[in-house]
Motif scaffolding. Sequence first.
Motif, short mmCIF file in Angstrom:
data_model
loop_
_atom_site.label_atom_id
_atom_site.label_comp_id
_atom_site.label_asym_id
_atom_site.label_seq_id
_atom_site.Cartn_x
_atom_site.Cartn_y
_atom_site.Cartn_z
N GLU A 111 0.98 -0.95 0.23
CA GLU A 111 0.22 -0.05 -0.05
C GLU A 111 0.78 0.94 -0.12
N GLU A 112 1.80 1.19 0.59
CA GLU A 112 2.96 2.31 0.75
C GLU A 112 3.13 2.54 -0.73
N VAL A 145 1.81 2.09 -3.63
CA VAL A 145 1.08 2.28 -4.70
C VAL A 145 0.40 3.75 -4.16
N GLU A 146 0.75 4.36 -2.93
CA GLU A 146 -0.37 5.03 -1.94
C GLU A 146 1.32 6.31 -3.00
N GLY A 147 2.60 6.25 -2.90
CA GLY A 147 4.01 6.98 -2.83
C GLY A 147 3.92 7.75 -3.77
N ARG A 173 1.26 6.37 -7.10
CA ARG A 173 0.20 6.61 -7.75
C ARG A 173 -0.18 8.39 -8.60
N GLU A 174 -0.11 9.46 -7.76
CA GLU A 174 -0.32 10.53 -8.46
C GLU A 174 0.81 10.85 -9.29
N LEU A 233 -4.43 0.95 -10.86
CA LEU A 233 -5.23 1.64 -9.75
C LEU A 233 -6.56 1.06 -9.31
N TRP A 290 -7.25 -0.68 -6.08
CA TRP A 290 -6.66 0.08 -4.66
C TRP A 290 -8.33 1.78 -4.46
#
Length: 219
Positions: A171-172, A174-176, A178-179, A216, A219
């Motif tokens: 999760e870290e 992907v969240e890191g 994705r933007e 994405l 998630w």
Amino acid sequence: MTKVHLWYTLPTKDYLKGAVVSSLSDTVETYTESVEEDDEEDLNELLKGITSRAFEYGVKYGLVVNGRELIAPACGNLIDFFEDVALSIVYAGGGKDSIIELMSLPVEVNPLRNNPVTRSMSIEEVFFPEGPLKLFFGTFDPIKFVLYRKHGKILEIESPDNGVTVRVGVEEYVEGIREDLIMGVHEVEEALKTFTPLRALYPKIQWVKVVARYALSTW
């Protein structure tokens, strides 16, 4: 908390035009020679090659996890880079099975279906030749490859060339990035609108968007 950061340089509008124009004479020469030698090249493919170069020369990118660089100083095609990053998110979310499902999609822009080399290979041979997911980064030397191994909710990323191995929560990871990925794909898509020959790359960026959306959506 683990810090994950995706970075890249985007060619300027003037640079994109200059890179395409400077490649035209080489392409015309190549095509002319192929016709004269009775071995005519595919002009459309040659034109795609010209436009791809606009996103290669002088382009740099990297992936940093907790201050440790995994890809740079590899440099090369920015659109390919975004595709590989999106694939890594697909793998982080669903492992090998998700990669196989995605790359089996019967869409016209799927590169595995259009590439004469990969068309005759299995998805395992293309992406998992040594067991873990293997992604190549860079068009010119030094070309780097990165290995991804998923262990439950932990993603192990190994960069043999850089001598770096990191472990990060899925999760870290992907969240890191994705933007950064969404913004990068959008910026490239906008750049394609600035110069008519670049529109030949629309199918390529559309495929990257397919991969990104697929990645994405879980998630």
